[in-house]
Design a protein around this motif. Structure first.
Motif, PDB file in Angstrom:
ATOM      1  N   GLY A  86       0.821  -1.204   0.000  1.00  5.24           N
ATOM      2  CA  GLY A  86       0.000   0.000   0.000  1.00  5.24           C
ATOM      3  C   GLY A  86       0.854   1.253   0.000  1.00  5.24           C
ATOM      4  O   GLY A  86       0.499   2.261  -0.637  1.00  5.24           O
ATOM      5  N   LYS A  87       1.976   1.216   0.694  1.00  5.96           N
ATOM      6  CA  LYS A  87       2.890   2.359   0.711  1.00  5.96           C
ATOM      7  C   LYS A  87       3.456   2.615  -0.680  1.00  5.96           C
ATOM      8  O   LYS A  87       3.621   3.765  -1.095  1.00  5.96           O
ATOM      9  N   ILE A  88       3.719   1.543  -1.408  1.00  2.00           N
ATOM     10  CA  ILE A  88       4.220   1.687  -2.789  1.00  2.00           C
ATOM     11  C   ILE A  88       3.139   2.290  -3.671  1.00  2.00           C
ATOM     12  O   ILE A  88       3.402   3.177  -4.492  1.00  2.00           O
ATOM     13  N   LEU A  89       1.896   1.815  -3.499  1.00  2.00           N
ATOM     14  CA  LEU A  89       0.783   2.361  -4.267  1.00  2.00           C
ATOM     15  C   LEU A  89       0.668   3.857  -4.067  1.00  2.00           C
ATOM     16  O   LEU A  89       0.495   4.627  -5.025  1.00  2.00           O
ATOM     17  N   ARG A  90       0.767   4.288  -2.813  1.00  2.07           N
ATOM     18  CA  ARG A  90       0.623   5.709  -2.509  1.00  2.07           C
ATOM     19  C   ARG A  90       1.835   6.507  -2.977  1.00  2.07           C
ATOM     20  O   ARG A  90       1.698   7.644  -3.436  1.00  2.07           O
ATOM     21  N   LYS A  91       2.994   5.916  -2.855  1.00  2.00           N
ATOM     22  CA  LYS A  91       4.220   6.593  -3.291  1.00  2.00           C
ATOM     23  C   LYS A  91       4.169   6.902  -4.778  1.00  2.00           C
ATOM     24  O   LYS A  91       4.577   7.977  -5.232  1.00  2.00           O
ATOM     25  N   LEU A  92       3.633   5.963  -5.563  1.00  4.61           N
ATOM     26  CA  LEU A  92       3.540   6.126  -7.011  1.00  4.61           C
ATOM     27  C   LEU A  92       2.191   6.697  -7.451  1.00  4.61           C
ATOM     28  O   LEU A  92       1.949   6.860  -8.650  1.00  4.61           O
ATOM     29  N   SER A  93       1.317   6.978  -6.463  1.00  9.80           N
ATOM     30  CA  SER A  93      -0.038   7.500  -6.728  1.00  9.80           C
ATOM     31  C   SER A  93      -0.884   6.544  -7.562  1.00  9.80           C
ATOM     32  O   SER A  93      -1.856   6.961  -8.205  1.00  9.80           O
ATOM     33  N   LEU A  94      -0.542   5.248  -7.537  1.00 12.75           N
ATOM     34  CA  LEU A  94      -1.331   4.264  -8.273  1.00 12.75           C
ATOM     35  C   LEU A  94      -2.705   4.057  -7.637  1.00 12.75           C
ATOM     36  O   LEU A  94      -3.646   3.631  -8.322  1.00 12.75           O
TER      37      LEU A  94
END
Length: 208
Positions: A86-94
């Motif tokens: 989820g942190k990756i999703l938010r980091k990339l705004s996916l």
């Protein structure tokens, strides 16, 4: 002039959302599958948010947190429920990709104040309430000037500034700045928070 800008902006939003939904279908599909495997269902969640003139609509986002609850049935804090993926999703705004559907429908624009929680409406003062004079956006002036790393008061100040100064050139500037911010991963959260603390009002926010 304002009417011409509004029509042009809506046309731009409609056309670009269709193009991006087509081009990003592989990424959206892959993200959907990974979330289903790593976090579970529902993959996409919807939540009621105030749109233009405060009218309610359902905003769509990819799920980035679990539904873990305490012994009283209350959801655990965001920093506990936010997964590594989820942190990756938010980091990339996916996690924002499903909002392309909101833009296509006309609930949102690519650029405008972010749609916040319905419960905040009663906490805004008269000036802060002006953020609802335009369609909410996937990105906005507040997002490219600090995102979640700035105070609520500053965020609302940027939102109202955008309402008073919106133009096609400003929208293009914000979109370019947004892409740069995503690559730099700036302003994703407040210090010590997974995202941002809830807005609880201020001394001048309650309206009579």
């Amino acid at each position: 002039m304002k009417r011409r800008y509004a029509i042009g902006k809506r046309t731009f939003d409609f056309c670009l959302s269709i193009i991006l939904l087509i081009l990003l279908t592989p990424i959206i599909s892959l993200t959907f599958c990974i979330i289903r495997f790593k976090i579970g269902s529902p993959v996409i969640y919807k939540q009621s948010r105030p749109g233009i003139n405060g009218n309610m609509f359902n905003v769509y986002k990819f799920r980035s947190m679990t539904n873990e609850r305490d012994e009283n049935g209350e959801l655990l804090p965001d920093e506990v429920r936010l997964t590594s993926f989820g942190k990756i999703l938010r980091k990339l705004s996916l996690d924002e990709l499903p909002q392309l559907w909101n833009v296509l429908k006309g609930d949102m624009s690519f650029v405008g104040p972010r749609p916040l929680l319905m419960e905040y409406i009663s906490l805004y003062n008269e000036t802060q309430m002006r953020r609802h004079e335009v369609r909410p956006g996937i990105t906005g002036w507040a997002q490219v000037n600090g995102r979640n790393a700035i105070t609520w008061e500053k965020k609302f100040e940027y939102d109202v500034w955008y309402v008073d100064h919106q133009s096609f050139l400003l929208d293009m500037k914000i979109l370019v700045m947004t892409v740069l911010k995503v690559f730099k991963s700036e302003g994703i959260s407040q210090d010590g928070q997974a995202t941002m603390t809830k807005f609880k009002g201020n001394s001048t926010s309650r309206r009579s």
